[in-house]
Design an enzyme around this catalytic site. Structure first.
Site, PDB file in Angstrom:
ATOM      1  N   ALA A 235       0.916  -1.246   0.085  1.00 52.55           N
ATOM      2  CA  ALA A 235       0.061   0.010   0.088  1.00 52.55           C
ATOM      3  C   ALA A 235       0.852   1.364  -0.110  1.00 52.55           C
ATOM      4  O   ALA A 235       0.629   2.237  -0.664  1.00 52.55           O
ATOM      5  CB  ALA A 235      -1.005  -0.014   1.055  1.00 52.55           C
ATOM      6  N   GLU A 238       2.642   1.374  -4.101  1.00 47.51           N
ATOM      7  CA  GLU A 238       2.089   1.184  -5.493  1.00 47.51           C
ATOM      8  C   GLU A 238       0.912   2.256  -5.875  1.00 47.51           C
ATOM      9  O   GLU A 238       0.894   2.706  -7.111  1.00 47.51           O
ATOM     10  CB  GLU A 238       1.262  -0.361  -5.444  1.00 47.51           C
ATOM     11  CG  GLU A 238       0.464  -0.612  -6.603  1.00 47.51           C
ATOM     12  CD  GLU A 238       1.507  -0.925  -7.857  1.00 47.51           C
ATOM     13  OE1 GLU A 238       2.678  -1.251  -7.619  1.00 47.51           O
ATOM     14  OE2 GLU A 238       0.843  -0.996  -8.990  1.00 47.51           O
ATOM     15  N   SER A 240       0.693   5.149  -4.792  1.00 44.20           N
ATOM     16  CA  SER A 240       1.461   6.568  -4.823  1.00 44.20           C
ATOM     17  C   SER A 240       2.115   6.636  -6.232  1.00 44.20           C
ATOM     18  O   SER A 240       2.127   7.841  -6.450  1.00 44.20           O
ATOM     19  CB  SER A 240       2.202   6.859  -3.809  1.00 44.20           C
ATOM     20  OG  SER A 240       1.693   6.642  -2.431  1.00 44.20           O
ATOM     21  N   CYS A 345      -7.554   5.400   4.372  1.00 48.74           N
ATOM     22  CA  CYS A 345      -6.170   5.204   4.095  1.00 48.74           C
ATOM     23  C   CYS A 345      -5.139   5.597   5.295  1.00 48.74           C
ATOM     24  O   CYS A 345      -5.360   6.743   5.532  1.00 48.74           O
ATOM     25  CB  CYS A 345      -5.959   5.761   3.042  1.00 48.74           C
ATOM     26  SG  CYS A 345      -3.973   5.703   2.422  1.00 48.74           S
ATOM     27  N   GLU A 354       4.055  13.301  -0.730  1.00 52.77           N
ATOM     28  CA  GLU A 354       5.152  12.833  -1.679  1.00 52.77           C
ATOM     29  C   GLU A 354       4.393  13.513  -2.951  1.00 52.77           C
ATOM     30  O   GLU A 354       5.476  14.017  -3.630  1.00 52.77           O
ATOM     31  CB  GLU A 354       4.952  11.296  -1.874  1.00 52.77           C
ATOM     32  CG  GLU A 354       5.906  10.702  -0.667  1.00 52.77           C
ATOM     33  CD  GLU A 354       5.399   9.099  -0.740  1.00 52.77           C
ATOM     34  OE1 GLU A 354       6.298   8.526  -0.066  1.00 52.77           O
ATOM     35  OE2 GLU A 354       4.729   8.574  -1.313  1.00 52.77           O
TER      36      GLU A 354
HETATM   37  C1  HEM Z   1      -2.070   7.988  -3.618  1.00 54.87           C
HETATM   38  C2  HEM Z   1      -1.765   6.808  -2.694  1.00 54.87           C
HETATM   39  C3  HEM Z   1      -2.894   6.089  -2.085  1.00 54.87           C
HETATM   40  C4  HEM Z   1      -4.108   5.902  -2.201  1.00 54.87           C
HETATM   41  C5  HEM Z   1      -5.130   6.293  -3.206  1.00 54.87           C
HETATM   42  C6  HEM Z   1      -4.935   5.078  -1.203  1.00 54.87           C
HETATM   43  C7  HEM Z   1      -5.943   4.714  -1.073  1.00 54.87           C
HETATM   44  C8  HEM Z   1      -6.346   3.734  -0.076  1.00 54.87           C
HETATM   45  C9  HEM Z   1      -7.826   3.129   0.117  1.00 54.87           C
HETATM   46  C10 HEM Z   1      -8.861   3.623  -0.644  1.00 54.87           C
HETATM   47  C11 HEM Z   1      -7.988   2.483   1.292  1.00 54.87           C
HETATM   48  C12 HEM Z   1      -9.204   1.870   1.876  1.00 54.87           C
HETATM   49  C13 HEM Z   1      -9.391   0.732   0.982  1.00 54.87           C
HETATM   50  C14 HEM Z   1     -10.753   0.047   1.623  1.00 54.87           C
HETATM   51  O1  HEM Z   1     -11.387   0.540   2.217  1.00 54.87           O
HETATM   52  O2  HEM Z   1     -11.302  -1.289   1.094  1.00 54.87           O
HETATM   53  C15 HEM Z   1      -6.464   2.479   1.793  1.00 54.87           C
HETATM   54  C16 HEM Z   1      -6.320   1.998   3.094  1.00 54.87           C
HETATM   55  C17 HEM Z   1      -4.806   1.643   3.384  1.00 54.87           C
HETATM   56  N1  HEM Z   1      -3.764   2.432   3.174  1.00 54.87           N
HETATM   57 FE1  HEM Z   1      -3.745   3.342   1.212  1.00 54.87          FE
HETATM   58  N2  HEM Z   1      -3.638   4.804  -0.424  1.00 54.87           N
HETATM   59  C18 HEM Z   1      -2.868   5.401  -0.847  1.00 54.87           C
HETATM   60  C19 HEM Z   1      -1.177   5.556  -0.353  1.00 54.87           C
HETATM   61  C20 HEM Z   1      -1.230   4.928   0.952  1.00 54.87           C
HETATM   62  C21 HEM Z   1       0.574   4.821   1.536  1.00 54.87           C
HETATM   63  C22 HEM Z   1       1.676   5.872   1.150  1.00 54.87           C
HETATM   64  C23 HEM Z   1       0.065   4.257   2.701  1.00 54.87           C
HETATM   65  C24 HEM Z   1       1.307   3.896   3.502  1.00 54.87           C
HETATM   66  C25 HEM Z   1       1.549   3.250   4.621  1.00 54.87           C
HETATM   67  C26 HEM Z   1      -1.202   3.531   2.722  1.00 54.87           C
HETATM   68  C27 HEM Z   1      -1.520   2.611   3.669  1.00 54.87           C
HETATM   69  C28 HEM Z   1      -2.734   2.223   3.670  1.00 54.87           C
HETATM   70  C29 HEM Z   1      -3.343   1.170   4.569  1.00 54.87           C
HETATM   71  C30 HEM Z   1      -2.193   0.556   5.899  1.00 54.87           C
HETATM   72  C31 HEM Z   1      -4.548   0.941   4.636  1.00 54.87           C
HETATM   73  C32 HEM Z   1      -5.440   0.011   5.599  1.00 54.87           C
HETATM   74  C33 HEM Z   1      -6.044   1.008   6.509  1.00 54.87           C
HETATM   75  C34 HEM Z   1      -7.086   0.116   7.360  1.00 54.87           C
HETATM   76  O3  HEM Z   1      -7.407  -0.718   6.963  1.00 54.87           O
HETATM   77  O4  HEM Z   1      -7.326   0.883   8.319  1.00 54.87           O
HETATM   78  N3  HEM Z   1      -1.720   4.034   1.649  1.00 54.87           N
HETATM   79  N4  HEM Z   1      -5.795   3.266   0.971  1.00 54.87           N
END
Ligand code: HEM
Length: 436
Positions: A235, A238, A240, A345, A354
Site C-alpha cells: 500500500a 503502489e 502513490s 487510508c 510525496e
Molecule cells: C495515492 C496513494 C494512495 C491511495 C489512493 C490510497 C487509497 C487507499 C484506500 C482507498 C484505502 C481503503 C481501502 C478499503 O476501504 O477497502 C486505503 C487503505 C490503506 N492504505 Fe492507502 N492509499 C494510498 C497510499 C498509501 C500509503 C503511502 C500508505 C502507507 C503506508 C497506505 C497505507 C494504507 C493502509 C495501511 C490502509 C488500510 C487502513 C485500514 O484498513 O485501516 N496507503 N488506502
C-alpha cells in the site's frame, strides 16, 4: 442482463468508459473478474461512500478467503489465496482492526509525516537532477515508482538494491491471475521472513523492528506481523506511484496549466486532490463480503457475495461533481479516493506529501515538459484493484532558466567523477536506494 466481464486486452485502457457504463446501468452491478470469480461493483458516489463504511460489508480476511476459495474450486482453480488476503488491518473488522491500526497509526499522523518533508525533498531533488532533458525519460521508472518505494522502505527499515525484484512481485500481486499472484506472494513472503529474522537478531529503529518486538511480546501474532508488513509495503508505494504517473499525464495535457502550477505552487495541494478524484490511483476499493442481504439502489445483493467499490466511477459521478470529466485544479474536490470509514487510508498524509513535493519540483524545474509519445500509446497495468500506467515517457526540456541549466550542469559535472569511481553511471535513482 449478463454480468459485465472485467477482462480483455482493451479493458484496462477503457477504465473510465467501463466505469461510467456500469454506473449508468445502476449503482450495484454483478461482474465477472478476470479470474472468473463473480462479484458486485458499487459505482455511484453516494452508494460508494455508504458502502465503504457499511458494517454489513465485512472485510474479515477469513470470510473472504472462504467465499473466494469456494468460487475458485467451482471454477476448477486452485483455491489458495495471496498473502494480500491475509490478516492485515485492511482485511479485518473491528475490534481487532482498530487494535492493529492503533499500533502503527501514531507514525502516520500528518504531523509525524511532515517530519519526512526534508528527506523527501532531497530525494526528489536528486532524482530530478539525474534526469535527461533532451531525450525521453520514463517518469514512472525514474520518479513515480522509486520515490514512494524508497520512502516506505526507509520507514520500515527494508534494504533495497537496484536489482530488487520487489517491483515485479508487487505488480504481479495486484493482478487477478492466480498463476502470477501466488508465486509473487510466496517470493515476497520468503523475503520478508528473512528480513524478520535479521531484524530479530539485529534490531534497528525502523518500523519493521518495532513490529517484530510487538510480535515477540505477544501483541500481534506471527501471521499478523507478516500481513502488516505486506500491507504497509504494498500500500505504501503502489498507489502513490499511480498518483504521480496518472496525475502527470493529465497535467501535461494542458501546457498552460502545467506552467501555472510551476509559477503558483500554492495551488498544488488542491491540484493533487483533484488528480485523486479525476483519475483515482485505485480502481476498486478491495474486496468486501456481504454478511446479510444488503440493498444498494434498486438491487439487493444476497449474503455471502463479494463486493468491490468503484472509486474510479465515484470520482466522476455527475450527481456529485459538476463537469466531472474536466480536470479543474481550482476545484475543491472532496473525493473517496482514500476510502471512508474505519479503513480510511492510513498513508493518506504520506501520499499527499510525496505528491505535493514531486509536482512542485517537476512543474518548477521543467516548465516545457511534454509527453514523448501519443496518449493513445499509453498502457495501464492489468489490475482490477490498481489503476496506473506502465510507463510515462516524457520530454522534460530545459530547466527553468539558463542560470539553473548552468548550475545544474556544473553540479552534475562535479558529481560525475565521484559516481564513476563508485561504479555507478546515470541510472535509475533506484540505484541509490541502498540500505538505510
Ligand atoms: C495515492 C496513494 C494512495 C491511495 C489512493 C490510497 C487509497 C487507499 C484506500 C482507498 C484505502 C481503503 C481501502 C478499503 O476501504 O477497502 C486505503 C487503505 C490503506 N492504505 Fe492507502 N492509499 C494510498 C497510499 C498509501 C500509503 C503511502 C500508505 C502507507 C503506508 C497506505 C497505507 C494504507 C493502509 C495501511 C490502509 C488500510 C487502513 C485500514 O484498513 O485501516 N496507503 N488506502
Amino acid at each position: 442482463m449478463a454480468p459485465e466481464l472485467f477482462c480483455g486486452p482493451d479493458y484496462w485502457e477503457q477504465a473510465h468508459e467501463s466505469a461510467t457504463a456500469l454506473r449508468e446501468r445502476g449503482s450495484a452491478q454483478r461482474v465477472t473478474l478476470p479470474s472468473g470469480v463473480s462479484a458486485w461493483v458499487i459505482s455511484d458516489y453516494a452508494d460508494a461512500r455508504a458502502a465503504l463504511a457499511d458494517k454489513r460489508l465485512s472485510k474479515d480476511g477469513a470470510g473472504l478467503r472462504r467465499v473466494l476459495g469456494e468460487q475458485l474450486v467451482k471454477l476448477g482453480k486452485d483455491p489458495e489465496q495471496s498473502r494480500m488476503f491475509g490478516d492485515s488491518m485492511l482485511m479485518m473488522d473491528d475490534p481487532r482492526h482498530a487494535e492493529l491500526r492503533s499500533l502503527v497509526s501514531p507514525l502516520f499522523t500528518p504531523g509525524r509525516i511532515q517530519l519526512l518533508r526534508p528527506r523527501i525533498e532531497r530525494l526528489v531533488a536528486e532524482m530530478l537532477e539525474e534526469l535527461p532533458r533532451r531525450e525521453p525519460v520514463d517518469v514512472i521508472e525514474h520518479v513515480a515508482f522509486p520515490l514512494p518505494l524508497i520512502v516506505i522502505c526507509e520507514l520500515l527499515g527494508i534494504p533495497l538494491d537496484e536489482r530488487d525484484p520487489m517491483r515485479e512481485w508487487t505488480a504481479a500481486l495486484m493482478e487477478d491471475d492466480p498463476d502470477r499472484v501466488l508465486p509473487a506472494s510466496h517470493a515476497m513472503q520468503d523475503r520478508f521472513d528473512k528480513l524478520i529474522v535479521a531484524k530479530r537478531e539485529a534490531p534497528d529503529d525502523g518500523l519493521l523492528s518495532a513490529l517484530v518486538q510487538l510480535c515477540d511480546s505477544g501483541d500481534i501474532s506471527g501471521d499478523e506481523l507478516m500481513d502488516m508488513v505486506f500491507l504497509l509495503f504494498v500500500a505504501g508505494h503502489e498507489a502513490s506511484t499511480n498518483l504521480v504517473g496518472n496525475g502527470m499525464r493529465h497535467l501535461l495535457a494542458d501546457p498552460a496549466r502545467w506552467r501555472l502550477l510551476g509559477q503558483r505552487p500554492a495551488l498544488i495541494p488542491r491540484a493533487v486532490e483533484e488528480m485523486l478524484r479525476y483519475d483515482c490511483p485505485i480502481r476498486m476499493a478491495p474486496y468486501r463480503r456481504t454478511t446479510e442481504p444488503v440493498r444498494y439502489g434498486d438491487v439487493v445483493i444476497p449474503a455471502g457475495e463479494i463486493v468491490l467499490v468503484s472509486l474510479l466511477s465515484a470520482g466522476r459521478d455527475p450527481a456529485q461533481y459538476p463537469q466531472p470529466d474536466e480536470l479543474d485544479v481550482y476545484r475543491d474536490a472532496k473525493h473517496l479516493s482514500f476510502g471512508q470509514g474505519i479503513h480510511y487510508c492510513l498513508g493518506a498524509p504520506l501520499a499527499r506529501l510525496e505528491a505535493e513535493i514531486v509536482f512542485t519540483a517537476l512543474t518548477r524545474a521543467f516548465p516545457r515538459a511534454r509527453l514523448a509519445i501519443d496518449e493513445s500509446q499509453l498502457r495501464h497495468k492489468p489490475s482490477v484493484i490498481m489503476h496506473g500506467l506502465v510507463r510515462l515517457p516524457v520530454l522534460l526540456g530545459g530547466r527553468t532558466s539558463p542560470w539553473d541549466a548552468l548550475t545544474g550542469g556544473l553540479r552534475r559535472l562535479i558529481r560525475w567523477p565521484a559516481r564513476r569511481r563508485a561504479g555507478t553511471g546515470r541510472q535509475s535513482p533506484f540505484a541509490r536506494s541502498s540500505p538505510t
